[in-house]
Design a protein around this motif. Sequence first.
Motif: not given
Length: 202
Positions: A15, A18-19, A22, A28, A32-33, A35-37
């Motif tokens: 995750a 990817e963050v 992006e 980052a 955000k990490i 949330s992605k997870l």
Amino acid sequence: MRKKTEEKKEEIIKAAKEVFKEFGFEKASMSKISSKLGGSKATLYNYFSSKEELFFEVISIANAQESDFVHQIIDTKNETLDIHTQLYKFGKRFLNFVYSQKMVEIRRLTISQSEITNLGRITYKNRVLKSREILSKYLEKAIKFNKIKKTDTNIAAIHFFGLLESELMYPFLFQVDTNFSKKHMDEMAVRAIDIFILAYGV
């Protein structure tokens, strides 16, 4: 339990990768990490104490194969000790790795962040010092085999890396020109190691 823990760590790293891809390192965040997870920040902090630590882990995994390739030539488990050949190969591999385009970008990011985050300290502790320790142990073995003079191998390792980067460090720091060919870097490695052997060789 251990398997689940390792699986969760891998999920976090995936995750985070990817963050970072992006948003870049600066934009980052652990929020955000997480949330992605799809989990809480508390879970994230159970595995990694900071964004910097997580970023270093992502980068280390991404470059593990190249890093292993650099250091395996001076693995102290290797029974042969052809110090000239091994140091030449190590020096060439090291320069071609750390001055590859992707590593130049990572090193510059690390330096730029060192005053405002812990990324520099984390990298120094887990990359620079570990690499130096591997070389120091190799040099200890070289002393036992009477290949180099008795010396403080930690200091000798510092000198070795300093010589290796001596022709590249200022151009790198001032972003003058680091677009050196493999042939050019190989030649610089040979010159550096020749000087090292003159200083420390028996």
